[in-house]
Design a protein around this motif. Sequence first.
Motif, mmCIF file in Angstrom:
data_model
loop_
_atom_site.group_PDB
_atom_site.id
_atom_site.type_symbol
_atom_site.label_atom_id
_atom_site.label_comp_id
_atom_site.label_asym_id
_atom_site.label_seq_id
_atom_site.Cartn_x
_atom_site.Cartn_y
_atom_site.Cartn_z
ATOM 1 N N GLY A 43 1.039 -1.154 0.007
ATOM 2 C CA GLY A 43 -0.071 -0.008 0.141
ATOM 3 C C GLY A 43 0.850 1.369 0.096
ATOM 4 O O GLY A 43 0.664 2.366 -0.817
ATOM 5 N N THR A 44 1.972 1.392 0.719
ATOM 6 C CA THR A 44 2.816 2.425 0.977
ATOM 7 C C THR A 44 3.587 2.476 -0.768
ATOM 8 O O THR A 44 3.773 3.587 -1.072
ATOM 9 C CB THR A 44 4.007 2.230 1.856
ATOM 10 O OG1 THR A 44 3.387 1.960 3.173
ATOM 11 C CG2 THR A 44 4.819 3.414 1.975
ATOM 12 N N ALA A 45 3.975 1.677 -1.121
ATOM 13 C CA ALA A 45 4.417 1.560 -2.308
ATOM 14 C C ALA A 45 3.554 2.224 -3.754
ATOM 15 O O ALA A 45 3.938 3.201 -4.475
ATOM 16 C CB ALA A 45 5.003 0.300 -3.061
ATOM 17 N N ALA A 46 2.150 1.774 -3.398
ATOM 18 C CA ALA A 46 1.190 2.171 -4.329
ATOM 19 C C ALA A 46 1.038 3.626 -3.965
ATOM 20 O O ALA A 46 0.757 4.449 -5.078
ATOM 21 C CB ALA A 46 0.219 1.393 -4.221
ATOM 22 N N TYR A 47 0.894 4.001 -2.831
ATOM 23 C CA TYR A 47 0.783 5.485 -2.678
ATOM 24 C C TYR A 47 1.895 6.360 -3.090
ATOM 25 O O TYR A 47 1.644 7.557 -3.566
ATOM 26 C CB TYR A 47 0.572 5.609 -1.071
ATOM 27 C CG TYR A 47 0.563 7.223 -0.497
ATOM 28 C CD1 TYR A 47 -0.655 7.704 -0.967
ATOM 29 C CD2 TYR A 47 1.315 7.878 -0.103
ATOM 30 C CE1 TYR A 47 -0.871 9.152 -0.380
ATOM 31 C CE2 TYR A 47 1.305 9.274 0.311
ATOM 32 C CZ TYR A 47 0.125 9.786 0.219
ATOM 33 O OH TYR A 47 -0.090 11.012 0.358
ATOM 34 N N GLN A 501 -7.826 3.453 -5.224
ATOM 35 C CA GLN A 501 -7.700 2.201 -6.061
ATOM 36 C C GLN A 501 -6.539 1.671 -5.977
ATOM 37 O O GLN A 501 -5.841 0.496 -5.790
ATOM 38 C CB GLN A 501 -8.284 2.370 -7.322
ATOM 39 C CG GLN A 501 -9.763 2.578 -7.379
ATOM 40 C CD GLN A 501 -10.164 2.762 -8.929
ATOM 41 O OE1 GLN A 501 -9.353 2.602 -9.651
ATOM 42 N NE2 GLN A 501 -11.569 3.101 -8.809
ATOM 43 N N TYR A 502 -5.369 2.660 -6.087
ATOM 44 C CA TYR A 502 -3.641 2.305 -6.122
ATOM 45 C C TYR A 502 -3.628 1.796 -4.818
ATOM 46 O O TYR A 502 -2.917 0.674 -4.822
ATOM 47 C CB TYR A 502 -2.982 3.705 -6.329
ATOM 48 C CG TYR A 502 -2.584 3.844 -7.820
ATOM 49 C CD1 TYR A 502 -1.387 3.504 -8.181
ATOM 50 C CD2 TYR A 502 -3.447 4.320 -8.704
ATOM 51 C CE1 TYR A 502 -0.949 3.685 -9.534
ATOM 52 C CE2 TYR A 502 -3.135 4.449 -10.105
ATOM 53 C CZ TYR A 502 -1.707 4.310 -10.239
ATOM 54 O OH TYR A 502 -1.777 4.476 -11.853
ATOM 55 N N ILE A 503 -3.978 2.469 -3.837
ATOM 56 C CA ILE A 503 -3.652 1.952 -2.372
ATOM 57 C C ILE A 503 -4.167 0.533 -2.170
ATOM 58 O O ILE A 503 -3.437 -0.404 -1.586
ATOM 59 C CB ILE A 503 -3.785 2.908 -1.251
ATOM 60 C CG1 ILE A 503 -3.076 4.229 -1.641
ATOM 61 C CG2 ILE A 503 -3.789 2.254 0.116
ATOM 62 C CD1 ILE A 503 -3.684 5.139 -0.540
ATOM 63 N N ALA A 504 -5.436 0.251 -2.412
ATOM 64 C CA ALA A 504 -6.217 -0.918 -2.445
ATOM 65 C C ALA A 504 -5.609 -1.929 -3.205
ATOM 66 O O ALA A 504 -5.342 -3.115 -2.645
ATOM 67 C CB ALA A 504 -7.631 -0.915 -2.808
ATOM 68 N N GLY A 505 -5.141 -1.497 -4.310
ATOM 69 C CA GLY A 505 -4.686 -2.693 -5.051
ATOM 70 C C GLY A 505 -3.250 -3.000 -4.658
ATOM 71 O O GLY A 505 -2.751 -4.030 -4.649
ATOM 72 N N GLY A 509 -2.194 -6.503 -3.414
ATOM 73 C CA GLY A 509 -1.101 -7.091 -4.168
ATOM 74 C C GLY A 509 -0.134 -7.477 -3.314
ATOM 75 O O GLY A 509 0.549 -8.415 -3.199
ATOM 76 N N GLY A 510 0.127 -6.602 -2.185
ATOM 77 C CA GLY A 510 1.367 -7.239 -1.264
ATOM 78 C C GLY A 510 1.092 -8.309 -0.461
ATOM 79 O O GLY A 510 2.098 -9.046 -0.260
#
Length: 799
Positions: A43-47, A501-505, A509-510
Amino acid sequence: MANNTAPTPPVTENTEETTSLDTVLLVLRRYWFIIILAALAGGTAAYYLAGRQNYIYQKTASVLMRDAKTSSDASSERIMAELGIDSGVANLANESFILKSTALMNKVVEDLNLNTSYWQKKDFREIDLYKTSPLLVHFERIDKQRACTLQITPLDEKRFMLSHSNNQGESVQLEGFYGKPLTLPFAVISIHPTSLMTDAWNEKTVIVRHKPVLETANNLLHGLTVTRPDAKESSLLEMSLTASNPQKAEDVLNHLIQVYNQISKDERNKAALKTENFIQSRLKELGAALSDVDKKITEFKTKSDIVKDTDTTMSADFSTSQALEKEIFDLETQIKLAAILADNLKETERKQGLISVETGLPDSGIARQIEHYNEAYLEYQKIAGSAGSQNPITVSLRDRMNSTRAAANKALSNYRSNLNLKLNQLISKRDSLTERLTETASREQEIIPLVREHKVKEELYLMLLSKEQENALAMAVTESSARVLETAHGPNFPISPKTIQYIAGGTAGGALFSIFAFMGAAMLNNKVNNKHDLPSTNRQPVIAELPQMNKKESRNTGLFIQDEHSVIAECFHILRNNVDSMLPRPEQGGHVILVTSTLPGEGKTFTSANLAAAFAYAGKKVLLIDGDFRKSSLTRRLGGSGRKGLTSILLQQSSDTTGIIRPLRENSRGMDILYTGPMVPNPVTLLSHPLLGQILGILKKQYDAVIIDAPPYGILADTAILASLSDITLYAVRSGKIDKRYLLQIQQLADQGKLPNMAYIINGVNFKSSSYSYYGYGYGYQYGYGSGEEPRQTTRKQD
């Protein structure tokens, strides 16, 4: 010599699938904390990735293309048709292609100066400062194909600091003043503050990017979509544009529609403009000719004393003559117009262009051919500009133009021949009448050519004036190709990036990545590491998991555990209680407990000795028997090699154990030892003697627990004989050594009664790696033991 390799797992229909629900639940239970950390990391990487992307906004506009008209437009359509004006029904496929053409977008970019953009760095992304920039950069001299990036930092009201990269990629800084030209290696620029410039912008950097017009247009076209949102019968087109600024998207869409309409009007008016130019040039020539004829007539009448009325005797002939002259005049007019039209047709063969449809000729066939040619030419110009001259449609239109022009030439040639023939006939009649009137009106006859010439030119002049007005009306009523139904509109919040959506994905994903990684590791690991690795078909209990000892404990611990208060000692006490709970309750006497394993080195000897010690510690009278006639590990480690033992009793064919069973010197709590005795050539034959059962029956009456350290079951047949005489079978499995599929065969043996009352002891479990907290004991270390290998130290802070 005993074989130390693991037996081949049996292949059965009941082999469990590696992707079973048990594996998933096991992974979730063991590694939940790591999975949560992986999810947080994802989630951190997506953020972070979402934060690095620039905002994207979307705006939409709707236009109605010109199509079939309703009944309310019937009158205007009739007038336009009479004037030869094309109604311009739109081809939506072509119009969509034109709207997305580079030529139109280039015009938009140039008009709005979009090839120079202004940005500000905020957090991880850049913000487009369209119409909100505190400064403007004018590129006074720069190559059209040159792109550059400038970083401008206002210092105060007059000065700024400019930074750019040179050809070596090094940053070059220059200080400049607002409004004064600044010479760079690739351009001459001047920077001007806007009304938005305040002190708050001092020391804040504005990024200026200048790109070629074509590159900027292509970037905008990538975000432009033109669709037909409803039924095929409709002429509605919906245009959507994505851009880095909402106001920029609105301005681009609205201006694109304006440019499209203006260009379409210019295309529609090309024929009218050519007609207007032709009429004006002819009016100028005819006006000069009329003035010259008027002057000649006035001079002739003055010189010849000619009055307006002629003699009554000439009235009849003169009337006839006038009729002939009118017909000749009409024919000559048509012949001249036909000649003009022929010149125009020849001109179009050399240089393509539109032909005026206002020929003044009554022949409708020629007019239709010219109209068809103009239609083909206009469509050719529209398609060739975008698709190229070699496009099949363009080639077809060019052929169509040539054929219609040839047909018009042929029709015009026939028409001119007919006119000339008719004119010759009329001239012949006129000459005959003229000769008859010569004597009576010789002087008056001299003025007739001038009058005739004047009349021809006057009527032609009046006709062209009328056509000029009609052509002006046609230009005035020309409609645009697109009628705007909805100007550019849409939300002012970005459609991308969608951070949630990025954070959720990223979180999902993680988590999924870690779960699949652990599941993959679990599926690749086919060894029994702890009780959770037992197959789902197993129905035998695990009565103990013995922890792995560290190096220090392994060095300080012999066969028996010295520290009765250690965790490993407590584990054996728990094992003793669990074994005791599984044993039957006879009215008198003890029990025979068999300890075996699949392979040597799994810790069965260590387990047998310390289980016996645990029973003795609980006040039980215990006999420990070394039942491994081949390896005699227990006898050797207790120093009983060469002494009498179980083989001595069986060879003597006597149940007298006097002097053979000895108390264990290392333990003073009633634990005795029965060694293996001398080596025998055939242990299986000796163990099969009925005397063994009688001896064990006698020993059960003398001891509370008779514990037999048996050889591995998977290698020798000795254990099967001993198991048949036992009350309980303890099957030792060393962690990480035995293939879990082999336990299916052990289960079959237990189901067949060959391993009576069987239970597993899993040995050398690494509780730290398996996310264990051993029974809540607050010891600083996790304990275990090894057999034949160095155990690993595992330090763990207890709660």
